[in-house]
Design an enzyme around this catalytic site. Structure first.
Site, PDB file in Angstrom:
ATOM      1  N   ARG A  50     -88.141  -3.458  53.477  1.00 26.17           N
ATOM      2  CA  ARG A  50     -87.443  -1.797  53.997  1.00 26.17           C
ATOM      3  C   ARG A  50     -88.703  -1.678  54.831  1.00 26.17           C
ATOM      4  O   ARG A  50     -90.460  -1.307  53.978  1.00 26.17           O
ATOM      5  CB  ARG A  50     -88.111  -1.827  51.864  1.00 26.17           C
ATOM      6  CG  ARG A  50     -86.482  -1.772  51.176  1.00 26.17           C
ATOM      7  CD  ARG A  50     -87.501  -1.340  49.908  1.00 26.17           C
ATOM      8  NE  ARG A  50     -88.266  -2.937  49.629  1.00 26.17           N
ATOM      9  CZ  ARG A  50     -89.264  -2.317  48.613  1.00 26.17           C
ATOM     10  NH1 ARG A  50     -88.713  -1.832  47.224  1.00 26.17           N
ATOM     11  NH2 ARG A  50     -89.607  -3.832  47.878  1.00 26.17           N
ATOM     12  N   ASP A  52     -91.217   0.540  57.381  1.00 25.82           N
ATOM     13  CA  ASP A  52     -91.745   1.917  57.200  1.00 25.82           C
ATOM     14  C   ASP A  52     -91.341   3.372  57.468  1.00 25.82           C
ATOM     15  O   ASP A  52     -90.517   2.872  58.915  1.00 25.82           O
ATOM     16  CB  ASP A  52     -93.365   1.842  57.254  1.00 25.82           C
ATOM     17  CG  ASP A  52     -93.942   0.898  55.971  1.00 25.82           C
ATOM     18  OD1 ASP A  52     -93.949   1.732  54.954  1.00 25.82           O
ATOM     19  OD2 ASP A  52     -95.258   0.614  56.521  1.00 25.82           O
ATOM     20  N   ARG A 198     -98.780  -5.531  60.475  1.00 25.01           N
ATOM     21  CA  ARG A 198     -99.844  -4.066  61.055  1.00 25.01           C
ATOM     22  C   ARG A 198    -101.007  -4.069  61.080  1.00 25.01           C
ATOM     23  O   ARG A 198    -102.269  -4.062  62.372  1.00 25.01           O
ATOM     24  CB  ARG A 198     -98.863  -2.492  61.250  1.00 25.01           C
ATOM     25  CG  ARG A 198     -97.510  -2.236  61.389  1.00 25.01           C
ATOM     26  CD  ARG A 198     -97.263  -1.112  60.725  1.00 25.01           C
ATOM     27  NE  ARG A 198     -98.378   0.774  60.445  1.00 25.01           N
ATOM     28  CZ  ARG A 198     -98.002   1.296  60.060  1.00 25.01           C
ATOM     29  NH1 ARG A 198     -96.867   1.774  58.762  1.00 25.01           N
ATOM     30  NH2 ARG A 198     -98.791   2.610  60.017  1.00 25.01           N
TER      31      ARG A 198
END
Lengths: 246, 246
Positions: A50, A52, A198
């Protein structure tokens, strides 16, 4: 009922993320709508990951169950036609066994993070890379990245919104290489925590800039504390590259 | 007065082309405005090539004369700051001799044309490539391309609006290669006619699709007639890559 596996490419820029949201457009919602226009069926599309808001995919995998009798090729063509003008494309579609699951059958996920290391603003790569102005030492980033490979408590690199049961993950690979003005980070694991890639990239950039040493990265990992994070890299440089199945 | 040579990258999508137009935005106009905001001087920016609407540049060269005493680095930084949010960036700026001319001193120009050869719609590369659905035989395209190399009357491959004195040009290089699903055409010459690269690519795609043989391409060249053209490739796949100086 036939279960189809999809390989999906998308520009994450216009979406709230992969997952359906009631307050904005999602990649999942766009694909489910295109399937509805194709088959008249309300479906749920399950993905390997999933992503972002703003994160892209070169090869997201997903599955969907369809009642209407359509070949995989015809289904793909129809979904793609109904997806226009969304920047989402089904690159491949195939019939799979009823127990094949895009998320639970997945045994590996690979991401790529793209940095453009230059002073000048972005033009052709706007929304496709993270621009970092000062020079990055990619060799130092790669060396430090090896600290994170293996089984660790990745709490420092985990969003406070992360829903994973445990912060302990096994990171299989974290490679950094320079290609001209680009610095590319490749990450592979069975699965990742929310924001993990990230957050790791943000800390590697601190190392590449000389703000952090490899020891600082080790200390941040050992802290197992979100506040020890250097920076969370922006979403537009991140690409879900591939999901691996047995 | 100091003459500065600029190396410029831009996304051609939002512009009517390089050259100043009174009916829409141009790359030249945006840069001249940024220089005006920097120096208060009305200048003319001369480029190595005048690209069409939608055509991109990775390394356009240009020059401009500036009265205000600024180092090349400070000038570049100021222009780049004033260019925002235009998708135009000055990548390099240097002082040159007063008789150095971006257009007239240039002894070679290189373009690249990017095709994405797949059925699915564009997502991340929208506006950056020409999508061609059916399979292209890149080897056949490369072989046929060699017919066009050398000195020829390129009238077939020349826009009716072309202002060049002669349709005879010397094409130095025209290479076609496949990189995965991408087919890349590289073209180099002292100079090109208006639409020449796009028109050559349009005909090479006819060859790659099997609609044209190499003999058909030869006949189109020999016809020296614009109506013998197969197709003009769209602008969004074309990149001005570099200009060469002695």
């Amino acid at each position: 009922m036939t279960r189809f596996a999809l390989t999906i490419e998308f520009d994450g820029g216009p979406y709230m993320g992969w997952q359906w949201q009631d307050h904005g457009p999602s990649v999942q919602g766009a694909i489910e709508e295109a399937i509805f226009k194709t088959t008249g069926e309300k479906t749920l599309v399950y993905s390997a990951g999933r992503t972002d808001a703003g994160v892209h995919a070169l090869g997201m995998r997903a599955h969907v169950d369809v009642e209407k009798g359509l070949s995989s090729f015809r289904l793909m063509e129809a979904i793609n036609a109904h997806l226009r003008p969304h920047p989402i494309a089904i690159l491949h579609c195939e019939e799979v066994a009823d127990d094949w699951h895009a998320r639970y059958s997945c045994i590996g996920r690979a991401y790529e993070y793209r940095i453009l290391n230059r002073r000048a603003s972005l033009t052709l790569e706007k929304g496709r890379v993270w621009r970092v102005g000062p020079h990055l030492d990619a060799d130092a980033m790669h060396a430090a990245a090896q600290i994170l490979v293996g089984v660790h408590d990745f709490t420092t690199f985990r969003s406070t919104a992360c829903q994973s049961a445990s912060p302990v993950k096994s990171l299989e690979r974290l490679n950094v290489r320079r290609e001209g003005q680009h610095v590319i980070v490749e990450a592979a694991a069975l699965s990742f925590l929310h924001h993990q890639v990230r957050s790791m990239v943000g800390c590697l950039v601190a190392v590449g800039l000389g703000r952090w040493t490899a020891d600082d990265l080790q200390a941040a990992l050992d802290a197992a504390d979100r506040s020890a994070l250097a920076e969370n890299a922006p979403p537009e440089g991140l690409y879900f590259v591939r999901a691996i199945y047995p």
